[in-house]
Scaffold this motif. Sequence first.
Motif, mmCIF file in Angstrom:
data_model
loop_
_atom_site.group_PDB
_atom_site.id
_atom_site.type_symbol
_atom_site.label_atom_id
_atom_site.label_comp_id
_atom_site.label_asym_id
_atom_site.label_seq_id
_atom_site.Cartn_x
_atom_site.Cartn_y
_atom_site.Cartn_z
ATOM 1 N N ARG A 1 0.808 -1.236 0.000
ATOM 2 C CA ARG A 1 0.000 0.000 0.000
ATOM 3 C C ARG A 1 0.832 1.273 0.000
ATOM 4 O O ARG A 1 0.283 2.365 -0.108
ATOM 5 N N PHE A 2 2.149 1.146 0.163
ATOM 6 C CA PHE A 2 3.021 2.314 0.242
ATOM 7 C C PHE A 2 4.046 2.296 -0.875
ATOM 8 O O PHE A 2 4.543 1.240 -1.260
ATOM 9 N N ASP A 3 4.377 3.495 -1.370
ATOM 10 C CA ASP A 3 5.457 3.634 -2.337
ATOM 11 C C ASP A 3 6.796 3.461 -1.630
ATOM 12 O O ASP A 3 6.861 3.441 -0.398
ATOM 13 N N GLU A 4 7.873 3.420 -2.410
ATOM 14 C CA GLU A 4 9.208 3.280 -1.832
ATOM 15 C C GLU A 4 9.573 4.455 -0.939
ATOM 16 O O GLU A 4 10.389 4.316 -0.031
ATOM 17 N N ASP A 5 8.978 5.621 -1.197
ATOM 18 C CA ASP A 5 9.284 6.795 -0.363
ATOM 19 C C ASP A 5 8.420 6.859 0.899
ATOM 20 O O ASP A 5 8.520 7.808 1.680
ATOM 21 N N GLY A 6 7.578 5.848 1.121
ATOM 22 C CA GLY A 6 6.797 5.785 2.353
ATOM 23 C C GLY A 6 5.458 6.493 2.311
ATOM 24 O O GLY A 6 4.825 6.658 3.356
ATOM 25 N N THR A 7 4.991 6.874 1.135
ATOM 26 C CA THR A 7 3.679 7.501 1.037
ATOM 27 C C THR A 7 2.673 6.484 0.515
ATOM 28 O O THR A 7 3.006 5.620 -0.300
ATOM 29 N N PRO A 8 1.425 6.563 0.999
ATOM 30 C CA PRO A 8 0.414 5.631 0.482
ATOM 31 C C PRO A 8 0.219 5.804 -1.016
ATOM 32 O O PRO A 8 0.186 6.923 -1.530
ATOM 33 N N LYS A 9 0.085 4.690 -1.717
ATOM 34 C CA LYS A 9 -0.145 4.741 -3.162
ATOM 35 C C LYS A 9 -1.476 5.407 -3.472
ATOM 36 O O LYS A 9 -1.601 6.103 -4.471
ATOM 37 N N ASP A 10 -2.469 5.150 -2.646
ATOM 38 C CA ASP A 10 -3.765 5.808 -2.778
ATOM 39 C C ASP A 10 -4.097 6.437 -1.420
ATOM 40 O O ASP A 10 -4.634 5.766 -0.539
ATOM 41 N N PRO A 11 -3.765 7.711 -1.224
ATOM 42 C CA PRO A 11 -3.901 8.324 0.091
ATOM 43 C C PRO A 11 -5.329 8.687 0.491
ATOM 44 O O PRO A 11 -5.577 8.982 1.665
ATOM 45 N N THR A 12 -6.272 8.647 -0.426
ATOM 46 C CA THR A 12 -7.617 9.129 -0.127
ATOM 47 C C THR A 12 -8.255 8.399 1.043
ATOM 48 O O THR A 12 -8.717 9.029 2.002
ATOM 49 N N GLY A 13 -8.288 7.077 0.993
ATOM 50 C CA GLY A 13 -8.910 6.308 2.069
ATOM 51 C C GLY A 13 -8.210 6.484 3.406
ATOM 52 O O GLY A 13 -8.846 6.816 4.409
ATOM 53 N N PRO A 14 -6.878 6.294 3.467
ATOM 54 C CA PRO A 14 -6.186 6.462 4.743
ATOM 55 C C PRO A 14 -6.285 7.886 5.304
ATOM 56 O O PRO A 14 -6.466 8.075 6.506
ATOM 57 N N ASP A 15 -6.172 8.882 4.441
ATOM 58 C CA ASP A 15 -6.260 10.270 4.914
ATOM 59 C C ASP A 15 -7.636 10.561 5.502
ATOM 60 O O ASP A 15 -7.755 11.201 6.551
ATOM 61 N N THR A 16 -8.694 10.080 4.836
ATOM 62 C CA THR A 16 -10.057 10.285 5.339
ATOM 63 C C THR A 16 -10.264 9.548 6.649
ATOM 64 O O THR A 16 -10.836 10.089 7.600
ATOM 65 N N ALA A 17 -9.769 8.302 6.720
ATOM 66 C CA ALA A 17 -9.912 7.522 7.953
ATOM 67 C C ALA A 17 -9.157 8.169 9.101
ATOM 68 O O ALA A 17 -9.649 8.225 10.242
ATOM 69 N N ALA A 18 -7.951 8.688 8.825
ATOM 70 C CA ALA A 18 -7.164 9.343 9.875
ATOM 71 C C ALA A 18 -7.870 10.589 10.379
ATOM 72 O O ALA A 18 -7.917 10.837 11.593
ATOM 73 N N LYS A 19 -8.444 11.376 9.470
ATOM 74 C CA LYS A 19 -9.157 12.583 9.896
ATOM 75 C C LYS A 19 -10.352 12.226 10.774
ATOM 76 O O LYS A 19 -10.573 12.833 11.832
ATOM 77 N N THR A 20 -11.128 11.231 10.360
ATOM 78 C CA THR A 20 -12.292 10.809 11.140
ATOM 79 C C THR A 20 -11.880 10.337 12.529
ATOM 80 O O THR A 20 -12.460 10.737 13.543
#
Length: 195
Positions: free
Chosen positions: A153-172
């Motif tokens: 789920r993460f790129d080599e640089d440590g960022t989510p490949k698709d950040p939409t779901g994780p970012d929304t879940a983290a905010k909630t």
Amino acid sequence: MDITNPLRLAVIVASNREGRFGPVVADWFAGSTAERDDFTTQVVDLADVDLPTALSHSPSPAVRAELAKVSPVLADADAFVVLTPEYNHSFPAALKSLIDWHFSEWQAKPVGFVSYGGISGGLRAVEQLRQVFAEMHAVTVRDTVSFHMAHGRFDEDGTPKDPTGPDTAAKTMLDQLGWWARALKDAKSTRPYAG
């Protein structure tokens, strides 16, 4: 959001295994909290703490030194986020040791979860932790952040490949955590917790 009096958030990185994936998830989550003005964040990385699993009423000097690394952070925190993998359908022993060496530090405070793992995304670990934290008189928030098959789920640089779901879940999750932290902090300021 009360940005004039930010809440103190302790983020606990639960894995201490060599080669662990936890720092990748922790770095991403640190970015989520850094964007918020309602929290100040301190990380407790259990790879830096060596608490034994055998509890004692009179800890040795070595154990007291390890507790001194974490106990003040836990005591000062208004809220916690536990970032945990799933080991054998449960959570890491280092996390259980940290929880068991403390009690009043958890009382009447909210706990949120960020989990990662294989097909279950660490959710079995989270469900067990809800029971453990209930015994500590802590309040767990409903919504979590979980990464199923986390390594993919993460790129080599440590960022989510698709950040939409994780970012929304983290905010909630952080919104819920902030609400509970303020409610419990306000309640404790008018009357002590009856634990």
